[in-house]
Each structure stands twice: as C-alpha cells, then as structure tokens.
Design a protein around this motif. Sequence first.
Motif, PDB file in Angstrom:
ATOM      1  N   UNK A 340       8.251  50.957 -11.963  1.00  0.00           N
ATOM      2  CA  UNK A 340       8.186  49.521 -12.214  1.00  0.00           C
ATOM      3  C   UNK A 340       7.086  48.870 -11.400  1.00  0.00           C
ATOM      4  N   UNK A 341       6.695  47.662 -11.831  1.00  0.00           N
ATOM      5  CA  UNK A 341       5.665  46.873 -11.141  1.00  0.00           C
ATOM      6  C   UNK A 341       6.261  45.550 -10.676  1.00  0.00           C
ATOM      7  N   UNK A 342       5.738  45.026  -9.539  1.00  0.00           N
ATOM      8  CA  UNK A 342       6.280  43.824  -8.920  1.00  0.00           C
ATOM      9  C   UNK A 342       5.144  42.912  -8.463  1.00  0.00           C
ATOM     10  N   UNK A 343       5.424  41.625  -8.483  1.00  0.00           N
ATOM     11  CA  UNK A 343       4.509  40.652  -7.899  1.00  0.00           C
ATOM     12  C   UNK A 343       5.321  39.544  -7.245  1.00  0.00           C
ATOM     13  N   UNK A 344       5.148  39.356  -5.932  1.00  0.00           N
ATOM     14  CA  UNK A 344       5.806  38.279  -5.212  1.00  0.00           C
ATOM     15  C   UNK A 344       5.027  36.990  -5.445  1.00  0.00           C
ATOM     16  N   UNK A 345       5.693  35.963  -5.982  1.00  0.00           N
ATOM     17  CA  UNK A 345       5.021  34.726  -6.355  1.00  0.00           C
ATOM     18  C   UNK A 345       5.057  33.686  -5.234  1.00  0.00           C
ATOM     19  N   UNK A 346       6.264  33.421  -4.693  1.00  0.00           N
ATOM     20  CA  UNK A 346       6.352  32.401  -3.643  1.00  0.00           C
ATOM     21  C   UNK A 346       7.667  32.520  -2.892  1.00  0.00           C
ATOM     22  N   UNK A 347       7.668  31.975  -1.672  1.00  0.00           N
ATOM     23  CA  UNK A 347       8.872  31.844  -0.858  1.00  0.00           C
ATOM     24  C   UNK A 347       8.965  30.389  -0.429  1.00  0.00           C
ATOM     25  N   UNK A 348      10.088  29.760  -0.748  1.00  0.00           N
ATOM     26  CA  UNK A 348      10.318  28.346  -0.431  1.00  0.00           C
ATOM     27  C   UNK A 348       9.212  27.452  -1.003  1.00  0.00           C
ATOM     28  N   UNK A 387      11.989  36.386   7.051  1.00  0.00           N
ATOM     29  CA  UNK A 387      12.550  35.349   6.196  1.00  0.00           C
ATOM     30  C   UNK A 387      13.908  34.951   6.755  1.00  0.00           C
ATOM     31  N   UNK A 388      14.215  33.667   6.768  1.00  0.00           N
ATOM     32  CA  UNK A 388      15.530  33.204   7.192  1.00  0.00           C
ATOM     33  C   UNK A 388      16.549  33.345   6.078  1.00  0.00           C
ATOM     34  N   UNK A 389      17.802  32.997   6.367  1.00  0.00           N
ATOM     35  CA  UNK A 389      18.834  33.141   5.337  1.00  0.00           C
ATOM     36  C   UNK A 389      19.068  31.846   4.565  1.00  0.00           C
ATOM     37  N   UNK A 390      18.110  30.928   4.642  1.00  0.00           N
ATOM     38  CA  UNK A 390      18.068  29.782   3.744  1.00  0.00           C
ATOM     39  C   UNK A 390      16.692  29.786   3.091  1.00  0.00           C
ATOM     40  N   UNK A 391      16.611  30.432   1.933  1.00  0.00           N
ATOM     41  CA  UNK A 391      15.298  30.639   1.327  1.00  0.00           C
ATOM     42  C   UNK A 391      15.431  30.778  -0.180  1.00  0.00           C
ATOM     43  N   UNK A 392      14.348  30.436  -0.879  1.00  0.00           N
ATOM     44  CA  UNK A 392      14.240  30.666  -2.315  1.00  0.00           C
ATOM     45  C   UNK A 392      13.057  31.582  -2.563  1.00  0.00           C
ATOM     46  N   UNK A 460      14.361  34.796  -9.709  1.00  0.00           N
ATOM     47  CA  UNK A 460      14.533  33.828  -8.621  1.00  0.00           C
ATOM     48  C   UNK A 460      15.817  34.145  -7.879  1.00  0.00           C
ATOM     49  N   UNK A 461      15.702  34.205  -6.556  1.00  0.00           N
ATOM     50  CA  UNK A 461      16.876  34.386  -5.702  1.00  0.00           C
ATOM     51  C   UNK A 461      16.934  33.219  -4.734  1.00  0.00           C
ATOM     52  N   UNK A 462      18.041  32.519  -4.723  1.00  0.00           N
ATOM     53  CA  UNK A 462      18.231  31.385  -3.822  1.00  0.00           C
ATOM     54  C   UNK A 462      19.379  31.720  -2.875  1.00  0.00           C
ATOM     55  N   UNK A 463      19.092  31.644  -1.584  1.00  0.00           N
ATOM     56  CA  UNK A 463      20.107  31.984  -0.585  1.00  0.00           C
ATOM     57  C   UNK A 463      20.314  30.815   0.367  1.00  0.00           C
ATOM     58  N   UNK A 464      21.589  30.484   0.587  1.00  0.00           N
ATOM     59  CA  UNK A 464      21.970  29.465   1.569  1.00  0.00           C
ATOM     60  C   UNK A 464      23.071  30.060   2.423  1.00  0.00           C
ATOM     61  N   UNK A 465      22.681  30.675   3.542  1.00  0.00           N
ATOM     62  CA  UNK A 465      23.651  31.395   4.349  1.00  0.00           C
ATOM     63  C   UNK A 465      24.195  32.582   3.577  1.00  0.00           C
ATOM     64  N   UNK A 466      25.518  32.586   3.356  1.00  0.00           N
ATOM     65  CA  UNK A 466      26.136  33.674   2.603  1.00  0.00           C
ATOM     66  C   UNK A 466      26.187  33.397   1.105  1.00  0.00           C
ATOM     67  N   UNK A 467      25.787  32.184   0.690  1.00  0.00           N
ATOM     68  CA  UNK A 467      25.846  31.820  -0.720  1.00  0.00           C
ATOM     69  C   UNK A 467      24.572  32.251  -1.437  1.00  0.00           C
TER      70      UNK A 467
END
Length: 581
Positions: A340-348, A387-392, A460-467
């Motif tokens: 597979x191929x991947x491209x990281x677009x953005x963080x936050x 990366x912190x645990x509050x990130x998109x 898209x992965x959105x993380x807010x602490x454990x959520x």
Amino acid sequence: MLKALHPKFFRFPGGCFVEGQNSPDNAFRWERTIGPIEQRPGHWNVNWGYRTTDGIGFDEYLQLAEDLGAKPLYVVNVGIWHGGFTPVDSIQPWIDETLNALEYANGDATTKYGALRAKNGHPAPYNIEYIEIGNENNQDDPTQQSDNYYKRFKLFRDAILAKYPNMHIIGNVMAWGTDDPKWKSAESVELLDEHYYRNPSWFARNFNKYSNYPRGTHGIYVGEYAVTQGFGINGSLNAALGEAVFMMGMENNSDVVKMASYAPIFANLNDLRWRPDMIQFNHKQAFGTPSYYVQKLMADNIGTRILKVNQHNPYAATIEQNTIAPQKSSIGFATWAAQSSFELKEINGKPVNITFTPKKGQWQQTDNIYTQNSNEEECQNIGNITVGNNATIKMRARKNSGAEGFVLVFNYVDENNYCWLNLGGWGNTQHGIEQIINGDKMQIAAKNGKIETGRWYDITLQQNGDSLKAWLDNELLFETKLIPNTTQGLFTTATLDETTGKVIVKIANTSSEATTCSINLNGYNVHTANATRLTAPKATDENSIEHPTRVYPVTETLSPVNDKLELHVPAYSLNIVTLNR
C-alpha cells in the motif's frame, strides 16, 4: 486434568470444525467418523489447517462424555459451511443426518443406527439430551455463514422434537460484532448460545451483564468464552481474573444463564493453532493455565441458593481511572499482508513534513508518498514526530495489491505500546481499531467493510484523550473510546449449600492493591472456615510447561469469630471462602 474439572456437560465436536470450509465434504459428517479407526477416511481440517484422521469421532466424543460423567451436547451442521451453504429448501438431507446421529446415540439396539452403535461396542444408549442447531450461524450479515438461519432452525427443531420431544434445543445468536446479541424471531427457543472472546477488562466490566436480562422467554448458554486479547503468551492471571468476575456474574444470574463452557480446552504445544487454551501439553507433560484453575475453583464451589451481598468497595474513592492514551506519542503507517501507499496530509489543520523510520517491510519514498512493497505481516513505518493525545490527523492511502488494506498507526510509544486504525483488515472483510498494551492486542471497535485496490482513500482520525472518531472518506466509521486492559475493583458473590449449611463467598480482587475484607454473616454463626486463593505477585504471571504451578491455588485455615471473619485479600487474586456452621 479435564476429569478433575467434573464437567456437567461436554459440547462437541466444536466450533468451526462443525461447519468446515470450502465444501460440504469438509464439514464434520458423523457417519464417516465411526467404525474401525483404520477404515475411517478422515478429512482435511481447513478451518484450523491440519489433517484429522477422525480417530476421535462421533462415538469417541460420546464415550468421552460418558467417562467424564458429563451430558453430551451435540452441535449439528445446518447445511452451512465457511464459504457456502445448501439452499434452505434443500436441507432435508442435513436434517436426516442429524436424526440418524440421534438414533445412533439414543436409539435402542433394534433400530438401524442403534444396532450399529451396539456393533461398535456400546449396546446401551448414550442418551443425548442437548442439541445445538448450528454454530455461529445467525449473524446479521447473511454472507457470514448465516443464510436464513431462523428458517433452518425451525425445520431442524420441529423434526427433532417430533421424534425426541424432551430434547433441549439450543439456538444461535450473533457471535461477533455485538456485546448484546438478540433472538430476532418469533420462533420458540429454550436456550441461546452466546460467544465472547474479549480482553480482561471487558469480562470484569460485564459482571452485571445478565442482572437486567429479560426473564421468562428463554435461557442463556454461554457456549464459548475466554480472554483472547491481553492474555500474555499462554494465558495470564489477569486474564483468568477477568473470566472469574464474569463467571461470578453468570452464577449470580443462574436463573437466566443455565450453562456455560470455556473454549477451547486443549492445545498441543508442538503445533499451536489458537491461544490461549486452558490445558496445554507436549508429548510427555501437561499444564493448566490460570484460567484452568479458575474453572476448577468455580466448579468445585457451587451452592444451591444465591445470597444477597452488600459490599463496600475499598477502591472506589482511591483508584482513579487515568487516561489510557499517552500524553506524547508518534504516528505512522502499516500494512498486513498487503502492499500500500500512504501520504500524510496534515496534523491539527497544518501540513507537516516529517521523516519516517521503517520498522519492518520494504518501504520507499517518492516525494511525500511512502509505499510498502512486501506482503509480510505487520510492516510498520513510524514518524519522527511527537503528537499529543488531542489531535486531528488527516492522510490518504491506497491499496496496491495483497490480501488486506492499510493501517494508520497512532499513540505509538514503542513496539509494544501503540494503537492502529486497521482499514480492510481480517482478509479485507472488516475495519477496526486495535489497541496494543505491553504487547497484548485487543480490538475495541469493528465494522464490516473492504478496501478497493488502486483507489485513494481519505482518512481522518480525531482524538480527544481516550475518545476517538475515525472517518473513511466522508463516512464516520467509529466513535469510540480506548479501554483499559484491566478493570480494577473488588467483586463479591455468595451462595448457600442448603444440603450442608455451608456458605461459599467468592471474592475477586483485580486491583494492584491488597485489602482486608470483613465478612459479616448477620447472625449465621460459623465454627470453621478456610480460604483457597489463586494469586501471584504480578497480574501478568502465567504458567508454562517449564513452570506449571507458578499460578496455583493454595488453601489456608481461617479463624472466624461468631458471625464475622477477617480476611486478607491479596492484589490480583481470586479467593474462595467456605464457612461452616
């Protein structure tokens, strides 16, 4: 070791072994497994990847149940195998096969198949009283070994009860994809078979699972259950304690939960196909996992009446559930049996330009696209970023070839502690979020789905602490939370043996802290008492062929005073306390 458990019943021949795979000839066909062993054709067990001689056949299973003093519970094929099925309007031969099997087991020697049983060395009937119609054949998705289950169930049930009106009939409900399976039919059923393979925390959290279950319709048979996520190597104390808490909850609700059976039982250490199993052996030795000793302790200490327990939890005010997600971690890409191929677009919301460190696989970079060109499992490429645990996190990925899809790694601390969003996993049949803690993997969310080859997907992965929230293109796949591998606390049940007057108190401590327990029986004077404990210094301790009794029950005599007893309750322990008048 199996006989020492004093099982009340024995479910056979499985499991997926009942269904077979690829063709009906690969299913368990009972008539091919009886008679002289050297004349049995045997078959390739595609489900578990080895050839079986069927030397342990239908008759041997029945004989084993008889030798154990256990009632045989026979699971029949309803014309469904992994990968195909007989149309529901053509399943009469499967029904006939079941009725013939029951005649072999239950018919007298004047019947066709009863005479065959007598010829094979067992003149008296074996007396099957319990029969399960299908194995895991009632999923909501009809492509998952589940074609027209309710119609099949009715045809089998009616035919069986017409000839054996006192037979106990067991039906299937969803075996994966839900924690709350339902019988979605007006057809009457006596017992429903629920299957649970989860992590220790799930079992402990479900201590009260059946407390509010509807009464008066049907009973529950928990036919397969075990900690299969976060269990260590062979099966840890922590896994066994989770199961013990769940068993205590089932015992508390035994008006609904009529039967339960741990699965699976045996594993040959020279050819392991599943972990864990409660009795493991090689050519000359055997040992029991902590789960084995939990099964034995629970089976050896059953009363006849449930007693109400009022418990004060000593940990309620002192133990706080910390955030599971690490404060600082990294992200990355991964594949499993795919390229597979991947491209990281953005963080936050901001573009990022980072480097990656391959951990496994054949990775190459072209501009901002990283491609993995191996079909090995668990190929990882981890970013050199914190990366912190509050990130998109936003990225895109494409499956180029192979059996599965692609994976976004997050919360990466080290090779034994991370999470991942697995898209097109499990043979490109499911999406899921998995959590790895100290090397133990557990699934916290899953959904049916597949990934197309050659197509770019936005993730898209959105993380807010454990959520957590996860999107594939514009579809919200998951909204869930990370879960601990253990649930800390004290769990207690009590029963009375009305024949002896003995009170049995079960106390499971899943916490890392010891405590002192005061048992107050309110006027029920006690003359003698003892406690049998299953514990170890660490929750991760387990047994092995080299150290078979590292986690092993020990009994001590206690000193009750009238109707009270002071008891030390170690951390990570199951305590069975018996109090005698």
